[in-house]
Design a protein around this motif. Structure first.
Motif, PDB file in Angstrom:
ATOM      1  N   ASP A 115       0.819  -1.208   0.000  1.00  0.00           N
ATOM      2  CA  ASP A 115       0.000   0.000   0.000  1.00  0.00           C
ATOM      3  C   ASP A 115       0.855   1.260   0.000  1.00  0.00           C
ATOM      4  O   ASP A 115       0.349   2.358   0.274  1.00  0.00           O
ATOM      5  N   GLU A 130       2.528   4.270  -1.569  1.00  0.00           N
ATOM      6  CA  GLU A 130       2.340   5.030  -2.800  1.00  0.00           C
ATOM      7  C   GLU A 130       3.631   5.640  -3.320  1.00  0.00           C
ATOM      8  O   GLU A 130       3.654   6.169  -4.438  1.00  0.00           O
ATOM      9  N   LEU A 143      -3.507   3.857  -5.564  1.00  0.00           N
ATOM     10  CA  LEU A 143      -2.184   4.414  -5.297  1.00  0.00           C
ATOM     11  C   LEU A 143      -1.766   5.400  -6.375  1.00  0.00           C
ATOM     12  O   LEU A 143      -1.136   6.419  -6.084  1.00  0.00           O
ATOM     13  N   SER A 169      -1.176   9.428  -5.454  1.00  0.00           N
ATOM     14  CA  SER A 169       0.135  10.036  -5.697  1.00  0.00           C
ATOM     15  C   SER A 169       0.102  11.070  -6.816  1.00  0.00           C
ATOM     16  O   SER A 169       1.124  11.686  -7.113  1.00  0.00           O
TER      17      SER A 169
END
Length: 296
Positions: A54, A56, A86, A90
Motif C-alpha cells: 500500500d 504510494e 495508489l 500520488s
C-alpha cells in the motif's frame, strides 16, 4: 509535473508496436520497466508494481496521464483496486482512465452455444467466462471501479508479429500425428492491431467505460490447415516446400475423419471467438490478418 496522454505500465512485447504508433500519431507517452532501461529505442521509467503493498511512494516517479495502460497480468485479489488507488493518491487531481490487457483464455471453459450443431460453441465479449480464473477476478475488480473511475479490459487472443512467427510453432504444438489430430481452432491478433485498439480506446474512452472487449483479427484458423501448408521448417523454410511429416499426417487425418477440404468448417473446430463488436464500436478493421508476413 509532466502530463502524458498515455502511460504504459510495463514495456513488454506489445510496446514494440504501441510505441512507434504513438510516435507516428504524435501522442505524448511514457513507459515503465522494472530496470528503467531502454526499450525499443526509448528510455523508460524504473517502476515495479507490488500487488501486496500500500506504499504510494513508487508511484510518485510516474507522470500524470490521461490513460494508463496496464500491460502485465494481475492475479492478486485487491491488487487492481490498489494500483488505481495508489496512482490516484500520488497524482492529486488526476483523472486517468485505465486499460487492462487480458487474455481470451478466460473463455476456454465458458462458451455460449448459439444455434447450429451441438458442438458449435461461439463466445463473444458478453459470453460466460471462467470466473475462477485469477486474472479474470482481477479484471472484474478493475471494471467494478467504473463509472467512478473509467476502466476497460481488452482480452487478447494469440499474439503474433515481430519475433512471434506462427510458422515456428507447428513442430512444438503438434510434435506427433496423435497430438495434431486433436488440434482444432486458433485465434490470433497482430501486435500492430493491439496497438491500434489501445489508441482507439484512448481517443474515445466513453465508449469503453466499464466494458470488457474481446479482440481477434476476425478469423478462425484451423491448425490442420496451417500445419499442412507450412510444415515444421519454421520461418527459415517459408520459401520452400513444407518440411516434415505434417502435410502427410493431415492428409491421413482428413481421410480418417471424413474431412474433404481445409480449413474445416467452424462446427468442427471447437472454440469459436466473435470479436466483431469491438471493431464495429470503434470503427476499425484489423490491418494485419491471415498470418501473412507484415511486421509493423
Amino acid at each position: 509535473m509532466l502530463v502524458v496522454d498515455i502511460l504504459i505500465l510495463g514495456s513488454g512485447w506489445t510496446s514494440q508496436f504501441l510505441i512507434p504508433l504513438l510516435e507516428k500519431e504524435k501522442v505524448l507517452f511514457a513507459a515503465t520497466s522494472r530496470d528503467g532501461g531502454e526499450r525499443y529505442g526509448k528510455p523508460t521509467i524504473k517502476f515495479e508494481f507490488d500487488p501486496l503493498s500500500d506504499d504510494e511512494q513508487p508511484f510518485t516517479v510516474l507522470p500524470d496521464a490521461r490513460t494508463v495502460v496496464i500491460t502485465f497480468p494481475i492475479y492478486k485479489s485487491g491488487a487492481s483496486k490498489r494500483l488505481v488507488t495508489l496512482f490516484g493518491a500520488s497524482h492529486a487531481g488526476t483523472q486517468a482512465a485505465y486499460i487492462q490487457l487480458g487474455s481470451s483464455g478466460i473463455w476456454n471453459k465458458g462458451p455460449t452455444v448459439q444455434g447450429g450443431t451441438r458442438d458449435q460453441t461461439w463466445s463473444d465479449r458478453n459470453s460466460p467466462f471462467d470466473t475462477t480464473n485469477d486474472r479474470a477476478k482481477a479484471e472484474i475488480e478493475l471494471l467494478s471501479l467504473s463509472p467512478g473511475v473509467p476502466t476497460t479490459v481488452l482480452n487478447l487472443c494469440g499474439l503474433w508479429g515481430g519475433q512471434r512467427n506462427m510458422r515456428n510453432w507447428v513442430g512444438r504444438v503438434a510434435p506427433t500425428k496423435e497430438v495434431l489430430a486433436e488440434k482444432t481452432s486458433i485465434h490470433m491478433i497482430h501486435g500492430y492491431d493491439v496497438a491500434r485498439a489501445i489508441l482507439a480506446v484512448h481517443q474515445d474512452f466513453l465508449k469503453a467505460v466499464g466494458q470488457r472487449w474481446l479482440l481477434t483479427d476476425g478469423r478462425i484458423y484451423d491448425w490442420w490447415d496451417l500445419a499442412s501448408a507450412w510444415g515444421s521448417g519454421g520461418e527459415a523454410a517459408s520459401d520452400t516446400d513444407p518440411q516434415g511429416p505434417h502435410a502427410q499426417w493431415v492428409r491421413e487425418l482428413m481421410e480418417e475423419r471424413g474431412v474433404r477440404a481445409l480449413p474445416r468448417p467452424p462446427e468442427r473446430l471447437g472454440r469459436l471467438l466473435d470479436s466483431r463488436e469491438f471493431w464495429s464500436t470503434f470503427g476499425l478493421s484489423p490491418a494485419k490478418a491471415r498470418l501473412e508476413r507484415g511486421d509493423a
